[in-house]
Design a protein around this motif. Structure first.
Motif, short mmCIF file in Angstrom:
data_model
loop_
_atom_site.label_atom_id
_atom_site.label_comp_id
_atom_site.label_asym_id
_atom_site.label_seq_id
_atom_site.Cartn_x
_atom_site.Cartn_y
_atom_site.Cartn_z
N VAL A 195 1.54 -24.52 4.11
CA VAL A 195 2.48 -24.62 5.23
C VAL A 195 3.75 -25.32 4.80
CG1 VAL A 195 2.81 -25.70 7.48
CG2 VAL A 195 0.62 -24.58 6.94
N ALA A 196 3.59 -26.44 4.08
CA ALA A 196 4.76 -27.21 3.66
C ALA A 196 5.69 -26.36 2.81
CB ALA A 196 4.30 -28.43 2.87
N MET A 197 5.10 -25.51 1.98
CA MET A 197 5.93 -24.69 1.11
C MET A 197 6.34 -23.39 1.79
SD MET A 197 3.76 -25.20 -2.40
CE MET A 197 4.79 -24.19 -3.44
N GLY A 198 5.80 -23.15 2.97
CA GLY A 198 6.16 -21.94 3.72
C GLY A 198 5.80 -20.66 2.98
N LEU A 199 4.66 -20.63 2.36
CA LEU A 199 4.29 -19.46 1.57
C LEU A 199 4.06 -18.24 2.46
CD1 LEU A 199 1.81 -20.95 -1.07
CD2 LEU A 199 4.28 -20.62 -1.22
N GLN A 200 4.53 -17.11 2.01
CA GLN A 200 4.39 -15.84 2.73
C GLN A 200 3.98 -14.76 1.74
OE1 GLN A 200 4.92 -15.32 5.98
NE2 GLN A 200 5.63 -17.40 6.46
N ASN A 201 3.25 -13.76 2.22
CA ASN A 201 2.97 -12.62 1.35
C ASN A 201 4.29 -12.03 0.88
OD1 ASN A 201 0.30 -12.94 1.64
ND2 ASN A 201 -0.03 -11.18 3.03
N GLY A 202 4.33 -11.66 -0.38
CA GLY A 202 5.54 -11.07 -0.92
C GLY A 202 6.45 -12.07 -1.60
N ASP A 203 6.25 -13.36 -1.35
CA ASP A 203 7.10 -14.38 -1.98
C ASP A 203 6.92 -14.40 -3.49
OD1 ASP A 203 7.85 -15.04 0.52
OD2 ASP A 203 6.94 -17.06 0.53
N GLU A 204 8.00 -14.64 -4.18
CA GLU A 204 7.92 -14.92 -5.62
C GLU A 204 7.44 -16.35 -5.80
OE1 GLU A 204 10.93 -14.16 -8.39
OE2 GLU A 204 10.05 -12.17 -8.60
N ILE A 205 6.63 -16.55 -6.81
CA ILE A 205 6.05 -17.89 -6.94
C ILE A 205 5.74 -18.18 -8.40
CG2 ILE A 205 3.59 -17.28 -6.73
CD1 ILE A 205 5.07 -19.98 -4.57
N PHE A 206 5.79 -19.47 -8.77
CA PHE A 206 5.41 -19.86 -10.13
C PHE A 206 4.05 -20.55 -10.11
CE2 PHE A 206 9.96 -19.48 -10.08
CZ PHE A 206 10.24 -18.88 -11.30
N ALA A 207 3.19 -20.12 -11.01
CA ALA A 207 1.87 -20.75 -11.11
C ALA A 207 1.86 -21.67 -12.33
CB ALA A 207 0.78 -19.68 -11.25
N ILE A 208 1.66 -22.95 -12.06
CA ILE A 208 1.61 -23.92 -13.16
C ILE A 208 0.15 -24.13 -13.53
CG2 ILE A 208 2.20 -26.26 -13.89
CD1 ILE A 208 4.14 -26.26 -11.46
N ILE A 209 -0.10 -23.93 -14.79
CA ILE A 209 -1.50 -23.96 -15.20
C ILE A 209 -1.70 -25.01 -16.26
CG2 ILE A 209 -3.32 -22.61 -16.29
CD1 ILE A 209 -1.52 -20.17 -15.16
N LYS A 210 -2.65 -25.91 -15.99
CA LYS A 210 -2.90 -26.96 -16.97
C LYS A 210 -3.95 -26.50 -17.97
CE LYS A 210 -2.66 -30.76 -19.04
NZ LYS A 210 -3.28 -32.02 -18.83
N SER A 211 -5.11 -26.23 -17.48
CA SER A 211 -6.17 -25.89 -18.43
C SER A 211 -6.52 -24.41 -18.34
CB SER A 211 -7.41 -26.74 -18.19
OG SER A 211 -7.60 -26.96 -16.83
N VAL A 212 -6.62 -23.83 -19.47
CA VAL A 212 -6.93 -22.42 -19.56
C VAL A 212 -8.10 -22.31 -20.51
CG1 VAL A 212 -6.11 -20.21 -20.44
CG2 VAL A 212 -4.54 -21.74 -19.23
N SER A 213 -9.02 -21.47 -20.20
CA SER A 213 -10.09 -21.28 -21.18
C SER A 213 -10.09 -19.84 -21.66
CB SER A 213 -11.44 -21.66 -20.58
OG SER A 213 -11.63 -20.97 -19.38
N VAL A 214 -10.30 -19.70 -22.93
CA VAL A 214 -10.39 -18.35 -23.48
C VAL A 214 -11.68 -17.74 -22.98
CG1 VAL A 214 -10.64 -16.99 -25.56
CG2 VAL A 214 -9.07 -18.92 -25.51
N ALA A 215 -11.57 -16.64 -22.32
CA ALA A 215 -12.76 -16.06 -21.73
C ALA A 215 -13.43 -15.08 -22.67
CB ALA A 215 -12.42 -15.37 -20.42
N GLN A 216 -12.65 -14.33 -23.36
CA GLN A 216 -13.29 -13.26 -24.11
C GLN A 216 -12.26 -12.57 -24.97
OE1 GLN A 216 -15.36 -10.53 -21.58
NE2 GLN A 216 -15.17 -8.87 -23.04
N GLY A 217 -12.60 -12.26 -26.19
CA GLY A 217 -11.68 -11.49 -27.01
C GLY A 217 -12.28 -10.15 -27.30
#
Ligand SMILES: Nc1ncnc2c1ncn2[C@@H]1O[C@H](COP(=O)(O)OP(=O)(O)OP(=O)(O)O)[C@@H](O)[C@H]1O
Ligand SMILES: Nc1ncnc2c1ncn2[C@@H]1O[C@H](COP(=O)(O)OP(=O)(O)OP(=O)(O)O)[C@@H](O)[C@H]1O
Ligand code: MOO
Ligand SMILES: [Mg+2]
Ligand SMILES: [Mg+2]
Lengths: 361, 228, 231, 231, 361
Positions: free
Chosen positions: E335-357
């Motif tokens: 709500v605070a960010m007023g997110l709506q479908n269709g909005d452009e957005i940045f996803a900040i990701i701290k931890s990523v795990s390699v799932a499969q090669g």
């Protein structure tokens, strides 16, 4: 209440030499496979007579080889969940559950029984015999049997290993209540830091039959030196917090040394003191107070040390009042941001887990 | 050469000695297999490697005879025996129920099985002829063979027992307290016969009837019937 | 009645009585000795083990003879029992039961011992952590788990007791109606020419009785075993 | 030599030979029957089970008599074996071994069967997932795990064979040096006035031999069991 | 290669009715305790003869009740790690390990043997018998025994449950190599989503003896609908990525639909296609490209759906090319960010795990 253990024992090529003191609460035995955790638990239970040593709970001596004291196993009032379930094959699940009460010529409270059966989801199994239960079902019945023995000391040897997350999430709060309300000392063996952090008061890390590190849970888990023993992915710190409000949108507000934290509905009363665990890996650092982020929790602190690991990571220790937050970031980020000891810094935290609530703590 | 004799158990003492003597005099070996007459007879029916059979009664010999298992004309009545009442107390007993019940003192009267083992059968005939079987019958402890009856008396478990005279010979602490008149029961006869064509049979049979053997049999309490 | 001869039925009933009591009364001892042999180490264990097996090793007649020399009316123990406790076993059916019990003992003990050795001590440990004393552990865990072994032992013992002849006749003779068991009756019939028919009938009864016991025991034992295996 | 009488030592050696072969040759059958009884269900299982127990139920003399009627040289099977295979057991030491084997059979089978029933089928399953055929599973998993049971069975069988008298003397007589076993010799001595001394000495030998076998078996069995229990 | 299973079976009060098809690789059986996972594995192994159904690997039929085909267990060339270890108690550890090769009259390659022993850290145990091994030691030997049987099908029933994180981290890559290099189909039962995400090609979720959800791993794990079955904490998405560089500071660079990702040293060759797993809980959303943060990974996308959960959370599904990222944030933030479908957005990701090669994927 205090729990004091010292054990020396040799068997085959393995020698155990372990001693620790723990205050009331849960003492977690942590360590890699084959380091002697089960052996320690067995000695405390009295199933193994160690060459030397003692075990005491407050003023009750379970055994003291030097003084020649040996309380028989069946008088120790234990609830032991074995690493293998050890259910009685000739009894139904219900008879297994009732065994402790019967052995102690005690009536089992129906309320307590129903509560445990419900918690463990074993109501449908009561009339069955153990042989054909699934792995997790066996484990749950074993937990129930130990809990219903009305123990004065709980020994849990990887009790949740074969259980799914959902079931774990149901059982852990129950164990917390036993620890807090019933004040039963618990010796807990687990490979899961999440479980340990949530339950343990004291953590004893074993390595090759020796104590590698022992101390209060928050200290051990936030000690970068202990990181190697615990595994990098699971390092993290524990902060004291106080529950101050339940908001209408389902979030609960806590105050900590570094500011307010908003967590999804915490099941506790306003005013309660609790501990929250923050995995080093889950912390993002920022020079300035961040804006327009979905993360609600930003704590402020001062960098006190940076420790370079073997890989590309740096473990940053941040002081906030007299507590610490651990953050694990890449060296590249540390350099790009020009981080220095003494710098003020903001820690952005996405996921927080409630580690432990101790009222009046 | 070698001769195998199947003989009733009660002949063991005498035959063991005779076998040794035969060996010295003839150089041949006599192996004797001792068991109950019934078992031996059945074994002979089943082709046992017996050359000579000495039975403790005529019945089993008759059975073999009827089945044609005896060699022609080889059957002889070899020995006789006497039936005696024994006790550990040497005082002679009268064969009347009062005296006997008195001496039994509530204990058993030892006899071989009264309807199965020869010594028992003869005993019953004698007691019946004396008209006291009905009085004694409830007190009788029946043993599987006559030697066991002797053992009961020897151990003091029974005060009195009915056995053959030949059984008592070697025991110093067992005494014959009464002898049964032979007229009270069927004659006690140990018949002998050849059951194989072993060429040594003749010589062995002759030796059994000979002087040396006779002396040994007599020494052991048997009567030797000798006649052809 | 006469199908089994004058004393036939009496002998059958007596043998049943003797075998039943022989097994029933010796069972606690069998279990106790089996447990001690399976679980305890002590000086002289081999001697106890040897004594238990002795009736198996000795010709039955010798065992009967030994019993007679110990428990006879004039024998030391026998006389003592008679004088001070008023117990007489010699020439009584109780003596036949003693002989049968002694002869069956090694069989019963072995079966039970094997079963005890197969019990996982971890289960006994688990019971004691739950507050069960040693005695309770034995009666609630060990004993129920060895029931199949006990049944096997009891059946072997019962069968042996039904067939025991040498020791019995030597120890207590064959007094019709008192100590003449089925095997004694059979033996008697086999001694006289033409007795085979009656002997055969007696054997048949003996076999039928023992087989019935065997089948019942199998069924019970199977049910118990299946219970333990789950379901 | 003369301490045991002229035929004493011969009888001792013969009994050892007879008992050894009786147990040794019947062992594969004991194991096979025990396995079938423990693991298979089939019509007539109770009959097989009954037959196995028969020698226990019957007075030994009857068993001997039956053997004689079946395997005697004039008996159907005996004659057949002699004519077509040239095998004669009647009145040979081999016959004594047959009698001893038959008498020991129920004891051996029971012990082994109990042991098989105690084997966790999960282990056999695990072996088959690793590629072991049924036969291999049996020889590499089941058999080694039941060794203590086999030893128990063998010892009981051996002891029984050493003590067996009734069936043996009835079946093969007691021909000195050929079929007179130790128990027959003991029995013979008991028939002789004053023969008790020699009988006692023979009994002693019998006991010593059997006890030695017992102690050895205990030790071996313990070691095997400890192996299986780990360490 | 394909793996095709259909099983119907009743036992006592429990009825199983499961069918799934899976391509080559690892098929994970996932579900709560007592839902029938072990039963399925046993049927495939041939230890349980189901009432009806079939199991096929490519053109090899393990069984087909309708066609009357039943390949005997010992001819199925299995490596089965049981939920209980089932070591042979009368054999040493070494003999246990060698059992499969011997049973198949095959020489075990010494190199392979040493490699497995080394991987599992059981070199010191070779001469010992299983009875007194610790819980984890038993499990490791059981894994070794299955691997050394040279299986054509691996059945792993919670193989890592009793193991510590460090040991798991050593064993998982080995299993990956088996999957990729040796191309052995694997049926894998686990309660740990991290393990499943890392190994599985296909995920089959069981509930009460029925298939609740089955499909490609990435689809199942990024499906908000599957979240309840999987547990909220473990929901997350999997993205295709390509390894483009190894940097000097120990970080590896991958390109994804939403931009570059920097991960701690990925052990693979440049050019390889892999999959990375991003837990919904680990994603922070931002309206603008963030500045001065320690987090190196920021992916750009467009919101396609927002799903309100039972609690205070919202599951946001973000499209990036034809893939999706899942983010779990609080409603308050949404709500605070007023997110709506269709909005452009940045996803900040701290931890990523390699799932499969999967090379050439
Ligand atoms: N013979 C039987 N009779 C009745 N129910 C049975 C029988 N065998 C198994 N079950 C039940 O079938 C269900 C499935 O068992 P299974 O072992 O496949 O579960 P699972 O998914 O492996 O569980 P876990 O994760 O706890 O090991 C369980 O609820 C079990 O109790
Ligand atoms: N009798 C014995 N002889 C030799 N070594 C033994 C004996 N009993 C146990 N050990 C060894 O002692 C060590 C400690 O065993 P313990 O069961 O306490 O380990 P643990 O810490 O519980 O491990 P896990 O997490 O795998 O259960 C193990 O390496 C085990 O192999
Ligand atoms: O041989 Mo026995 O065992 O007389 O009874
Ligand atoms: Mg352990
Ligand atoms: Mg399972």
């Amino acid at each position: 209440m205090s729990f004091s253990v010292s054990i020396r024992h040799r068997m085959g090529g393995f020698s155990l030499d372990v001693a620790f003191d723990a205050p009331k609460g849960v003492t977690a035995l942590f360590g890699r496979s084959g380091t002697g955790k089960t052996t320690v638990v067995n000695a405390v239970a009295g199933l193994l007579k160690p060459d030397a040593g003692y075990a005491r709970i407050d003023d009750v001596t379970l055994f003291d080889q030097a003084a020649g004291i040996w309380l028989p196993v069946h008088k120790r009032r234990l609830g032991y969940v074995f690493q293998d379930a050890r259910l009685f094959p000739h009894m139904t699940v219900e008879e297994n559950l009732a065994y402790g009460a019967k052995a102690q010529r005690r009536d089992m409270s129906k309320a307590q029984k129903d509560r445990v059966i419900d918690l463990l989801g074993i109501g449908d199994l009561l009339a069955r015999r153990p042989a054909r239960l699934s792995g997790g079902e066996k484990q749950r019945v074993a937990i129930g049997r130990a809990l219903l023995a009305d123990p004065k000391l709980l020994l849990l040897d990887e009790p949740l290993a074969a259980l799914d997350e959902a079931r774990k999430a149901e059982i852990l709060p129950f164990l917390e209540r036993l620890r807090d309300d019933a004040q039963i000392p618990i010796l807990y063996v687990s490979h899961s830091i999440a479980e340990v952090a949530r339950l343990a008061t004291t953590v004893v890390v074993l390595e090759g039959g020796r104590v590698a590190r022992a101390g209060a849970m928050a200290d051990v888990l936030s000690d970068p030196d202990a990181v190697s023993a615990l595994g990098v992915r699971d390092a993290g710190a524990v902060l004291a917090a106080k529950l101050v409000a339940h908001h209408a949108d389902g979030l609960s507000e806590l105050t900590t040394c570094g500011g307010a934290l908003l967590l999804p509905g915490v099941q506790a009363e306003i005013g309660i003191h609790m501990r929250v665990r923050i995995r080093a890996q889950d912390v993002i650092l920022s020079r300035s107070a961040p804006q327009g982020l979905s993360a609600l929790n930003v704590l402020k602190g001062k960098i006190v040390s940076m420790r370079q690991g073997a890989g590309p990571g740096v473990m940053v220790r941040i002081a906030c009042a007299d507590e610490h937050i651990l953050a694990r970031i890449t060296r590249r980020s540390a350099v790009a941001m020009g981080l220095q000891n003494g710098d003020e810094i903001f820690a952005i935290i996405k996921s927080v887990s409630v580690a432990q609530g101790d009222v009046g703590g | 050469g070698e001769v195998t004799v199947f003989a009733a158990s009660s002949l063991k003492t005498a035959l063991d000695e005779i076998a040794v003597q035969w060996q010295t005099s003839s150089g041949h070996t006599m192996r004797v297999s001792y068991a109950g007459s019934s078992a031996l007879a059945r074994q002979i029916q089943q082709g046992a490697p017996a050359d000579i059979f000495v039975s403790a009664n005529v019945d089993w010999m008759d059975v073999l005879d009827q089945q044609g298992l005896l060699r022609d004309n080889s059957r002889r009545d070899l020995l006789g025996n006497r039936l005696v009442l024994i006790g550990t107390d040497p005082t002679p007993a009268a064969l009347v129920s009062d005296d006997i019940l008195d001496r039994l003192d509530g204990g058993p009267l030892a006899m071989a099985m009264v309807s199965a083992v020869p010594a028992g059968i003869y005993g019953v005939q004698a007691w019946t002829a004396l008209h006291i079987w009905d009085d004694l019958k409830p007190h009788v402890a029946q043993t599987d063979n006559v030697r066991s009856a002797l053992a009961l008396v020897a151990l003091g478990e029974a005060n009195l027992g009915v056995v053959y005279a030949s059984d008592v010979v070697a025991s110093s602490d067992i005494h014959v307290v009464a002898s049964f008149p032979q007229t009270l029961h069927d004659p006690i006869i140990y018949p002998v016969a050849r059951v194989s064509e072993n060429p040594l049979n003749i010589s062995a049979m002759t030796f059994l009837a000979g002087a040396a053997a006779t002396e040994i049999f007599r020494k052991n309490g048997f009567t030797v019937l000798g006649g052809q | 009645m006469s199908w089994l001869g004058p004393d036939g039925w009496t002998a059958v009933l007596l043998s049943l009585k003797v075998s039943f009591w022989a097994v029933f009364l010796s069972l606690p001892f069998s279990i106790a000795i089996a447990w001690i042999l399976a679980r305890k180490d002590f000086v002289g264990k081999q001697v106890v083990n040897g004594l238990v097996h002795l009736p198996l090793i000795l010709p039955p007649v010798v065992t009967g003879y030994i019993l007679l020399m110990i428990l006879g009316r004039n024998a030391p123990v026998g006389a003592f029992l008679e004088q001070y406790l008023g117990i007489v076993v010699a020439f009584r059916w109780t003596g036949a039961a003693v002989a049968a019990a002694v002869m069956a003992f090694p069989l019963t003990v072995r079966a039970i011992r094997l079963a005890i050795e197969a019990v996982n001590p971890g289960l006994e440990d688990a019971a004691s952590t739950l507050g069960a004393s040693r005695v309770r552990v034995f009666f609630t865990i060990t004993l129920p788990l060895i029931v199949p072994g006990i049944i096997a032992g009891v059946v072997m013992g019962f069968a042996k007791a039904m067939g025991e002849f040498g020791a019995t006749i030597t120890f207590v003779s064959a007094i019709p109606g008192r100590t003449q068991t089925l095997p004694s009756a059979i033996y008697g019939q086999l001694q006289v020419p033409g007795g085979e028919d009656l002997a055969l009938r007696l054997v048949l009864v003996s076999v039928v009785v023992a087989m019935a016991a065997l089948v019942v025991s199998e069924v019970v034992s199977r049910r118990v075993a299946r219970r333990i295996a789950g379901q």
